[in-house]
Design an enzyme around this catalytic site. Structure first.
Site, PDB file in Angstrom:
ATOM      1  CG  HIS A 185      -1.588   1.376   1.368  1.00  0.00           C
ATOM      2  ND1 HIS A 185      -2.522   1.839   0.459  1.00  0.00           N
ATOM      3  CD2 HIS A 185      -1.405   2.374   2.246  1.00  0.00           C
ATOM      4  CE1 HIS A 185      -2.898   3.059   0.804  1.00  0.00           C
ATOM      5  NE2 HIS A 185      -2.238   3.405   1.882  1.00  0.00           N
ATOM      6  CB  CYS A 186       3.351   2.424   2.333  1.00  0.00           C
ATOM      7  SG  CYS A 186       2.220   2.278   3.727  1.00  0.00           S
ATOM      8  CB  ILE A 187       6.819   1.579  -1.340  1.00  0.00           C
ATOM      9  CG1 ILE A 187       7.340   1.258   0.067  1.00  0.00           C
ATOM     10  CG2 ILE A 187       7.978   2.084  -2.181  1.00  0.00           C
ATOM     11  CD1 ILE A 187       8.377   0.165   0.100  1.00  0.00           C
ATOM     12  CG  ASP A 214       3.354   6.693   1.402  1.00  0.00           C
ATOM     13  OD1 ASP A 214       2.170   6.405   1.197  1.00  0.00           O
ATOM     14  OD2 ASP A 214       3.947   6.418   2.454  1.00  0.00           O
TER      15      ASP A 214
END
Length: 452
Positions: A282-284, A287
């Site tokens: 989800h993040c890298i 973001d």
């Protein structure tokens, strides 16, 4: 830093602080996925009563049955917390009214044009606002851009007339989960906390300090939000560099993995990052685009970050091009006439997590090029419903055997799960295109194995 609390404030702060200290505060965790369920379990193990909330009604059913769907929370742990009454779950958001502390762990995906999609944060804020009362602490954990808690969450909650810092308290504490990491769990990862004012920060320190081994208080909500986005932009940029070096060194006939392994022997000034078929989780992958979008409000161009994002997003096409060339060199077979077995659907090894997985993009690209594609993943039996790849829903993992492997024109390794028998692949595959260097690490090489 340590929060300094002015004297003479309303009793809501002290009352909640006392409840947290005595472990009598009722805690609500909204969103019971890879972040929310481990957090709910950690809070319950710390002695608090926890209610988990999720719009997916199947999740409360699994929890009450003691059946965990998140590897970080074993079945026996979940069952014990439910049986002792420490943890329960529901889809009835009216029960938020009984919660003294509310942690928001909902998705923050990208929209179709890679803009922040805060739909879940907004709808969750509205659900909380409907039952909001004095003396509640609301903590956002969802990864997002600096300013979200103050600009999105706070106005919705204050619309009913309650004042942040006096009647209610707002904080941000970024999740730092690493699915598949057996060394660190929710309780052992330091927890960054920020608050809307000193009282909120003190409550954030007190609550999370009762759950995790250490907290890292920062001066503002925006600083806490920026910490998580900085961590992941750092990784995204360095992975992009590794991916670009892979393309450059491959053209030169140099093995990028050998280069990285040799470079990391330097005891200072270097940190290894590895190339792959694209970014997942989800993040890298998300973001950097959140930060780039927000920076435009300040008339700042994030050229470096955006370039890294472009490189990482392009990697699935680079892999497909490498596969196309390898098939042609192997026997002149065009990709559109080939049968391809994609190894690994998860975004990283040894987890069953599909979020933003580059394997989904690879499946889509290969199908668009006319190839007949199956996949094998020991942890994902079937492609679930996904936001961006509805055509892949229902596709099932192929069972592996020597005969099955030999029947494909090429095996494309996208995820290097430990449970896969790479020796079997080496013995029976006509062609292997390896994006993770797993074949070399397993001791296999030869003209039928191509690194991508």
């Amino acid at each position: 830093m340590t929060a300094h609390i002015p004297t003479g404030r309303a009793s809501a702060f002290q009352s909640l602080l006392d409840k947290v200290a005595e472990r009598t505060a009722q805690v609500g965790v909204i969103g019971l996925g890879y972040v929310g369920l481990p957090l709910a379990a950690a809070v319950a193990k710390a002695g608090f009563g926890v209610i988990g909330f999720d719009i997916d009604t199947s999740k409360p059913e699994h929890i009450h049955a003691g059946r965990s769907y998140i590897p970080a929370v074993p079945n026996e742990t979940l069952a014990r917390l439910v049986q002792t009454g420490r943890l329960t779950a529901t889809s009835d958001f009216a029960l938020l009214s009984v919660c003294d502390v509310i942690a928001i762990c909902v998705p923050t995906p990208l929209g179709p044009h890679r803009e922040p999609d805060l739909t879940f944060v907004r709808s969750t804020s509205e659900a909380i606002a409907r039952t909001l009362r004095p003396g509640q602490l609301v903590s956002l954990e969802s990864t997002t851009y600096p300013g979200t808690t103050r600009e999105i969450l706070k106005p919705v909650l204050e619309a009913a007339g309650l004042v942040s810092g006096h009647d209610i308290f707002l904080g941000f504490s970024p999740e730092r989960e690493d699915p598949g990491n057996s060394r660190y769990d929710t309780a052992s990862i330091p927890k960054v906390v920020g608050g809307d004012g000193q009282e909120a920060l003190a409550l954030m320190e007190a609550f999370y300090g009762a759950v995790v081994e250490s907290t890292v208080p920062v001066s503002s909500l925006e600083t806490a939000e920026a910490v998580k986005i900085t961590e992941n932009v750092f990784r995204a940029v360095n992975i992009a560099l590794a991916n670009e070096l892979k393309v450059i060194f491959t053209a030169m006939g140099v093995d990028v993995w050998e280069v990285i392994d040799a470079a990391k022997t330097k005891p200072f000034g270097y940190m290894p990052f590895y190339p792959g078929p694209g970014l997942g989780g989800h993040c890298i992958p998300v973001d950097p685009f959140y930060l780039s979008w927000k920076s435009r409000e300040y008339d700042v161009t994030t050229r470096f970050i955006e370039l890294a994002g472009e490189i990482n997003v392009a990697m699935p096409r680079v892999v497909v091009d490498t596969l196309t060339t390898a098939l042609d060199r192997q026997g002149g077979l065009p990709l559109g006439a080939a049968r391809i077995l994609l190894m690994g659907l998860a975004y990283k090894k040894n987890v069953a997590d599909l979020r933003e997985s580059p394997s989904l993009k690879l499946l889509e690209l290969l199908r668009l090029r006319g190839a007949r594609v199956d996949y094998h993943d020991p942890l994902i039996a079937q492609v679930p419903s996904t936001r961006n790849y509805p055509a892949l829903e229902g596709l099932r993992s192929a069972a592996l055997s020597a005969e099955v492997i030999a029947d494909y024109d090429a095996v494309l390794i996208a995820t290097d799960h430990d449970a896969v028998d790479y020796g079997q692949l080496a013995r029976h595959a006509k062609l292997i295109v390896d994006t993770r260097n797993v074949m070399a690490r397993a001791g296999y090489s030869g003209p039928r194995i191509v690194k991508a």
